[in-house]
Design a protein around this motif. Sequence first.
Motif, PDB file in Angstrom:
ATOM      1  N   ILE A  97      44.802  69.733 -25.569  1.00 39.42           N
ATOM      2  CA  ILE A  97      44.555  68.498 -26.303  1.00 39.42           C
ATOM      3  C   ILE A  97      45.712  67.555 -26.026  1.00 39.42           C
ATOM      4  O   ILE A  97      46.864  67.874 -26.330  1.00 39.42           O
ATOM      5  CB  ILE A  97      44.463  68.745 -27.825  1.00 39.42           C
ATOM      6  N   GLU A  98      45.429  66.398 -25.451  1.00 37.97           N
ATOM      7  CA  GLU A  98      46.497  65.469 -25.064  1.00 37.97           C
ATOM      8  C   GLU A  98      46.102  64.038 -25.401  1.00 37.97           C
ATOM      9  O   GLU A  98      44.979  63.612 -25.121  1.00 37.97           O
ATOM     10  CB  GLU A  98      46.783  65.597 -23.563  1.00 37.97           C
ATOM     11  N   ILE A  99      47.046  63.294 -25.988  1.00 47.74           N
ATOM     12  CA  ILE A  99      46.794  61.911 -26.369  1.00 47.74           C
ATOM     13  C   ILE A  99      47.400  60.928 -25.375  1.00 47.74           C
ATOM     14  O   ILE A  99      46.958  59.784 -25.273  1.00 47.74           O
ATOM     15  CB  ILE A  99      47.342  61.645 -27.797  1.00 47.74           C
ATOM     16  N   ASP A 100      48.395  61.363 -24.604  1.00 56.09           N
ATOM     17  CA  ASP A 100      49.106  60.503 -23.658  1.00 56.09           C
ATOM     18  C   ASP A 100      48.300  60.403 -22.360  1.00 56.09           C
ATOM     19  O   ASP A 100      48.116  61.403 -21.653  1.00 56.09           O
ATOM     20  CB  ASP A 100      50.497  61.091 -23.393  1.00 56.09           C
ATOM     21  N   SER A 101      47.842  59.202 -22.029  1.00 57.48           N
ATOM     22  CA  SER A 101      46.964  59.032 -20.864  1.00 57.48           C
ATOM     23  C   SER A 101      47.646  59.443 -19.567  1.00 57.48           C
ATOM     24  O   SER A 101      46.984  59.889 -18.622  1.00 57.48           O
ATOM     25  CB  SER A 101      46.487  57.583 -20.768  1.00 57.48           C
ATOM     26  N   ARG A 102      48.962  59.321 -19.479  1.00 58.79           N
ATOM     27  CA  ARG A 102      49.678  59.743 -18.271  1.00 58.79           C
ATOM     28  C   ARG A 102      49.588  61.265 -18.108  1.00 58.79           C
ATOM     29  O   ARG A 102      49.334  61.785 -17.022  1.00 58.79           O
ATOM     30  CB  ARG A 102      51.140  59.315 -18.331  1.00 58.79           C
ATOM     31  N   ALA A 103      49.817  61.976 -19.218  1.00 61.52           N
ATOM     32  CA  ALA A 103      49.739  63.436 -19.179  1.00 61.52           C
ATOM     33  C   ALA A 103      48.306  63.901 -18.957  1.00 61.52           C
ATOM     34  O   ALA A 103      48.079  64.947 -18.337  1.00 61.52           O
ATOM     35  CB  ALA A 103      50.298  64.031 -20.472  1.00 61.52           C
ATOM     36  N   GLU A 154      45.999  74.518 -26.806  1.00 63.42           N
ATOM     37  CA  GLU A 154      47.352  73.986 -26.671  1.00 63.42           C
ATOM     38  C   GLU A 154      47.329  72.512 -27.037  1.00 63.42           C
ATOM     39  O   GLU A 154      46.458  71.769 -26.586  1.00 63.42           O
ATOM     40  CB  GLU A 154      47.861  74.149 -25.238  1.00 63.42           C
ATOM     41  N   VAL A 155      48.292  72.091 -27.839  1.00 68.02           N
ATOM     42  CA  VAL A 155      48.397  70.692 -28.248  1.00 68.02           C
ATOM     43  C   VAL A 155      49.611  70.073 -27.569  1.00 68.02           C
ATOM     44  O   VAL A 155      50.712  70.618 -27.616  1.00 68.02           O
ATOM     45  CB  VAL A 155      48.527  70.580 -29.784  1.00 68.02           C
ATOM     46  N   GLY A 156      49.418  68.925 -26.937  1.00 68.34           N
ATOM     47  CA  GLY A 156      50.510  68.217 -26.292  1.00 68.34           C
ATOM     48  C   GLY A 156      51.050  68.898 -25.055  1.00 68.34           C
ATOM     49  O   GLY A 156      52.239  69.197 -24.980  1.00 68.34           O
ATOM     50  N   PRO A 157      50.220  69.154 -24.044  1.00 69.26           N
ATOM     51  CA  PRO A 157      50.687  69.898 -22.868  1.00 69.26           C
ATOM     52  C   PRO A 157      51.664  69.140 -21.977  1.00 69.26           C
ATOM     53  O   PRO A 157      52.365  69.751 -21.172  1.00 69.26           O
ATOM     54  CB  PRO A 157      49.386  70.186 -22.109  1.00 69.26           C
ATOM     55  N   GLY A 158      51.714  67.796 -22.089  1.00 68.18           N
ATOM     56  CA  GLY A 158      52.631  67.043 -21.238  1.00 68.18           C
ATOM     57  C   GLY A 158      52.323  67.261 -19.766  1.00 68.18           C
ATOM     58  O   GLY A 158      51.176  67.146 -19.335  1.00 68.18           O
ATOM     59  N   PRO A 159      53.330  67.622 -18.956  1.00 66.55           N
ATOM     60  CA  PRO A 159      53.084  67.848 -17.530  1.00 66.55           C
ATOM     61  C   PRO A 159      52.376  69.164 -17.231  1.00 66.55           C
ATOM     62  O   PRO A 159      51.978  69.408 -16.092  1.00 66.55           O
ATOM     63  CB  PRO A 159      54.482  67.824 -16.921  1.00 66.55           C
ATOM     64  N   GLY A 160      52.237  70.023 -18.247  1.00 69.74           N
ATOM     65  CA  GLY A 160      51.458  71.249 -18.048  1.00 69.74           C
ATOM     66  C   GLY A 160      52.255  72.513 -17.830  1.00 69.74           C
ATOM     67  O   GLY A 160      51.709  73.505 -17.367  1.00 69.74           O
ATOM     68  N   ARG A 182      37.567  77.459 -17.083  1.00 71.74           N
ATOM     69  CA  ARG A 182      38.623  78.184 -17.797  1.00 71.74           C
ATOM     70  C   ARG A 182      39.621  77.232 -18.455  1.00 71.74           C
ATOM     71  O   ARG A 182      40.102  77.505 -19.553  1.00 71.74           O
ATOM     72  CB  ARG A 182      39.355  79.120 -16.834  1.00 71.74           C
ATOM     73  N   LEU A 183      39.962  76.135 -17.797  1.00 74.17           N
ATOM     74  CA  LEU A 183      40.835  75.127 -18.395  1.00 74.17           C
ATOM     75  C   LEU A 183      40.000  73.920 -18.784  1.00 74.17           C
ATOM     76  O   LEU A 183      39.349  73.301 -17.954  1.00 74.17           O
ATOM     77  CB  LEU A 183      41.935  74.711 -17.408  1.00 74.17           C
ATOM     78  N   ARG A 184      40.035  73.610 -20.085  1.00 73.57           N
ATOM     79  CA  ARG A 184      39.340  72.433 -20.604  1.00 73.57           C
ATOM     80  C   ARG A 184      40.377  71.413 -21.044  1.00 73.57           C
ATOM     81  O   ARG A 184      41.453  71.775 -21.523  1.00 73.57           O
ATOM     82  CB  ARG A 184      38.452  72.797 -21.801  1.00 73.57           C
ATOM     83  N   LEU A 185      40.050  70.145 -20.900  1.00 76.24           N
ATOM     84  CA  LEU A 185      40.955  69.056 -21.275  1.00 76.24           C
ATOM     85  C   LEU A 185      40.227  68.116 -22.218  1.00 76.24           C
ATOM     86  O   LEU A 185      39.117  67.667 -21.926  1.00 76.24           O
ATOM     87  CB  LEU A 185      41.410  68.302 -20.021  1.00 76.24           C
ATOM     88  N   ILE A 186      40.860  67.833 -23.355  1.00 71.28           N
ATOM     89  CA  ILE A 186      40.301  66.894 -24.325  1.00 71.28           C
ATOM     90  C   ILE A 186      41.339  65.814 -24.575  1.00 71.28           C
ATOM     91  O   ILE A 186      42.450  66.097 -25.023  1.00 71.28           O
ATOM     92  CB  ILE A 186      39.928  67.601 -25.643  1.00 71.28           C
ATOM     93  N   GLU A 187      40.970  64.566 -24.268  1.00 76.55           N
ATOM     94  CA  GLU A 187      41.869  63.443 -24.515  1.00 76.55           C
ATOM     95  C   GLU A 187      41.590  62.911 -25.904  1.00 76.55           C
ATOM     96  O   GLU A 187      40.592  62.223 -26.139  1.00 76.55           O
ATOM     97  CB  GLU A 187      41.672  62.349 -23.467  1.00 76.55           C
ATOM     98  N   ASP A 188      42.466  63.246 -26.829  1.00 78.05           N
ATOM     99  CA  ASP A 188      42.263  62.833 -28.221  1.00 78.05           C
ATOM    100  C   ASP A 188      43.535  63.133 -29.010  1.00 78.05           C
ATOM    101  O   ASP A 188      44.459  63.780 -28.509  1.00 78.05           O
ATOM    102  CB  ASP A 188      41.071  63.572 -28.839  1.00 78.05           C
ATOM    103  N   ASP A 189      43.547  62.679 -30.242  1.00 79.16           N
ATOM    104  CA  ASP A 189      44.648  62.916 -31.168  1.00 79.16           C
ATOM    105  C   ASP A 189      44.352  64.205 -31.932  1.00 79.16           C
ATOM    106  O   ASP A 189      43.362  64.284 -32.664  1.00 79.16           O
ATOM    107  CB  ASP A 189      44.759  61.729 -32.125  1.00 79.16           C
ATOM    108  N   ALA A 190      45.201  65.205 -31.778  1.00 76.46           N
ATOM    109  CA  ALA A 190      44.971  66.494 -32.444  1.00 76.46           C
ATOM    110  C   ALA A 190      44.947  66.360 -33.958  1.00 76.46           C
ATOM    111  O   ALA A 190      44.339  67.197 -34.639  1.00 76.46           O
ATOM    112  CB  ALA A 190      46.049  67.495 -32.028  1.00 76.46           C
ATOM    113  N   MET A 191      45.573  65.329 -34.496  1.00 83.79           N
ATOM    114  CA  MET A 191      45.573  65.128 -35.941  1.00 83.79           C
ATOM    115  C   MET A 191      44.161  64.838 -36.460  1.00 83.79           C
ATOM    116  O   MET A 191      43.875  65.035 -37.635  1.00 83.79           O
ATOM    117  CB  MET A 191      46.495  63.960 -36.308  1.00 83.79           C
TER     118      MET A 191
END
Length: 277
Positions: free
Chosen positions: A77-83, A54-60, A101-110
Amino acid sequence: MKGLPAGLPSLREVLSRHGLDARKSLGQHFLLDPVLLGRIVAQAGDLDGRHVVEVGPGPGGLTRALLATSAETVTAIEIDSRAVLAIEELRQAVNGAEGDRLRLIEDDAMRLDLASLVPEPRQIVANLPYNVGTPLLIGWLRQAASWERLTLMFQMEVAERIAAAPGADAYGRLAVLAQWTCRADLLMRIPPGAFLPPPKVFSAVVGLIPHPVQPPPDLFRSMERLTAAAFGQRRKMLRGSLKSVGGEALLDRAGIDPQRRAETLSVEEFDRLAQLL
């Protein structure tokens, strides 16, 4: 057993706790209705055993709907540090009983090769940020063979451009690239009022199922050149718009009337031209 842990805060609570006001610079519009989110995820089909990105999950919200399925893993995949902080809380709640089961990657999907992040069978399910949806899609189409399915939300105008038929006003470069590599279907429309904040336009979910045989990279590059030329001057006849890539000589070899315009050509005819180019 897969699913969501009990006692999660509401999505509105998550927004408030992390100061997650939607930012125009990030193309953010959040969906909070769990029923609607469940309907969107259902468009991806049976996710049993699938590894979903999932790209850009926001609040989830969509993340929760994905975790409520039998998907093997969900990688956000999320770039916004708040999210990122919001999804990290969800990750800790889920992984307490579900391993990784849920992985989080803080980065730019581009910048990421998403297919390298998860094993097969893999899918993308995402409410894409409005400002980067099209370039993200074109990048994924270049690697369409890597994906079982893509279920993506765009603003309506972009969704219509992806699924448009030859001759339609919306038919153009994006339609050719998408339909050349995938079966593309507009699956559901979503009104502005479903989002926080409401955008000015409708949105739509598009389903993309890659064709069994995919073009090699050099052929994809040829198709990108061809369609950029053809639709860059779409009011011109093909003999003029395609002058930079072979013009009338290329059209003659393909058996295509040089007086036609780009929007009248089928995907198959564009394929014939790209093969020759």
